[in-house]
Scaffold this motif. Sequence first.
Motif, PDB file in Angstrom:
ATOM      1  N   PRO A 135       0.798  -1.235   0.000  1.00  0.00           N
ATOM      2  CA  PRO A 135       0.000   0.000   0.000  1.00  0.00           C
ATOM      3  C   PRO A 135       0.829   1.283   0.000  1.00  0.00           C
ATOM      4  N   TRP A 136       2.105   1.222   0.292  1.00  0.00           N
ATOM      5  CA  TRP A 136       2.947   2.424   0.260  1.00  0.00           C
ATOM      6  C   TRP A 136       3.779   2.500  -1.025  1.00  0.00           C
ATOM      7  N   SER A 137       3.619   1.531  -1.908  1.00  0.00           N
ATOM      8  CA  SER A 137       4.315   1.614  -3.195  1.00  0.00           C
ATOM      9  C   SER A 137       3.591   2.606  -4.087  1.00  0.00           C
ATOM     10  N   CYS A 138       4.258   3.041  -5.143  1.00  0.00           N
ATOM     11  CA  CYS A 138       3.645   4.010  -6.045  1.00  0.00           C
ATOM     12  C   CYS A 138       2.399   3.443  -6.719  1.00  0.00           C
ATOM     13  N   GLU A 139       2.366   2.123  -6.929  1.00  0.00           N
ATOM     14  CA  GLU A 139       1.204   1.503  -7.559  1.00  0.00           C
ATOM     15  C   GLU A 139       0.031   1.398  -6.593  1.00  0.00           C
TER      16      GLU A 139
END
Length: 597
Positions: A135-139
């Motif tokens: 959930p903290w990735s750019c995606e």
Amino acid sequence: MVYESSYETGQKPFTSDLQRGKWEKPTDFIFACCGLALKLDIFVISYWLFFDMGLFGILPYYFYMAVYMVPLLVIHSFMGQFSSSGFISAFRLSPFFKGMGYVSVFLSIASLLFYSIFSIVPLVFILHSLRPTMPWSCEGLGNVGNLTTMCNMNISESDAISTLANETDFDVLHMTEIHIPSVLFFKQHFTSLSGGFMYSHTGFEISWTIVGFSVPIWAIILCMFRNFSETAKFGKLLRYMVLTSLALLLICLARFLFLPGALDGLAHFVKPHVDSMVEGSFIMTVVVLQAFGSGWGSVMALSSFNSFKTNIMSYSWIIAFGQTLVYILFGMVSFILQHYFQAMRVDSFDLYVETNWVLYLSSASALATLEWANLWTILYYSMLLISSLIVMITQIFTVLTSLFDEFEFLREHKQRVTYGLIGFLAFCSLWFCTNYGVLFFSAVSVDAILTYSVMHMLLLLAVLWIYGKDRFQRDIEFMLGQPFASWKVFILRFIAPIFLIFSLLVGLFLSFTEHVYRSTLVFYISLFLVIIPLLFIPGYGIYITYQNTGRLCNRFRRACRPTDWYPQKTEDRQQYEDVVGNSDMTHQLYEVTEEDN
């Protein structure tokens, strides 16, 4: 005789715990003490202390290490090893100061409460890393409104500055903020943290999600004590946990070297700076105090499981350098990550990167940019989780050891007491699952510096002045079977207190600076955790003095005399009585007058 019997003073005699056990290997004591350096809140609060000194700034640490850290380690180890008891009963050396042992229990429990956050945060990221898209990735970041994050910094510099100028979430000296996705992810657990970690704009708020993650943490700790409560097994567990943590740290450090800007961060870490040297001369006095763990007296309790002849002199130096290695490795990781995020500023002074809790929060976003991001995130946060668990279980172990040594009736209910203490800690630590707990734990951590500095000075007073330098020197030579130079005693009596006073002043300054940004509630909590414990020490001494008989002066003398102070092993005790029986025992504080009888 060097000691009085408990029967002569009217106190209950000390009874050693025959089931307390010993370390399986002598090196388990070293691993246990080196594990105390994994108390990583020193790197978290460095966000507020501008802890940006690098390797050159650590140089004063080696001076402080020789002048008062290692000597204090020796005293702590001496008291625990000679008495074979924890940090309460070890003050049989001078019962007037026994209140320090009870205060140590209180401070250790207090530190365990706020330290739970350092195990909860890694578990949050580990479990979310099991998802296909973190959930903290750019995606997986989702909607963040008009905030600019590291994920949308691929626009041109002029467009970025133009866009940031229209934002209203951060405006200090016309600077605008680049948000780190993993920090935003953690803030989502508390709506009151949307404005940042400096202030709380809303009332009290508890995150039930964080509460849910705290349950497995305390369950893991409970299982550890259920299966590894014996000293030998516990030492073996600590040994493998420390080695695993350091191995994972080295693996992650090697991978971080390939991040953009990592080599610049590493170069900045090892580059000499005169300013760093000056700043280090102040801050390193605080770092040195971290050698004794998140509580006070841990080394004393851990050394009580050594064999009587264990060479604590050489072990203290090994522990000191081992802890230094831990600080250097985590410092390198911290510098690499800081420079990785600073590289996003596109050489503009109008931008500010929000690198809060770099080792715990911001690092997740850096890991998300790697190949096999999920795997690296799990490895890195597993290292942080193991490190925090090492500190917590060691602290709980020393508290339980000291309680069982002091209170004989508790030994019959060891399992119940252990489970009860862990349950109590789990319940009380819920405070740090709230927005106030997350925001203000650093104030409690900084205030502890004051208490620990004072308690170390009182320890020197009790051992080297009240008990006496000659008796201390004789006892430690008897225990080690080797000479203990007089110049070492001189350093402990006259040099170490000077630097402890200096660390106390630095702690006062840091505490004052910290409370400028904190609420009145935090100030009162700090008073409760700092002032009241320090007042309890002389208060308990007065109580012990009142328990004796005779005039006030004679009561005080009796309260200061060692009580049942001898080795616990029968053979060692007989040899010790032969040694002290043939020595000159006159001492101006302990001379027995006719009024005493």
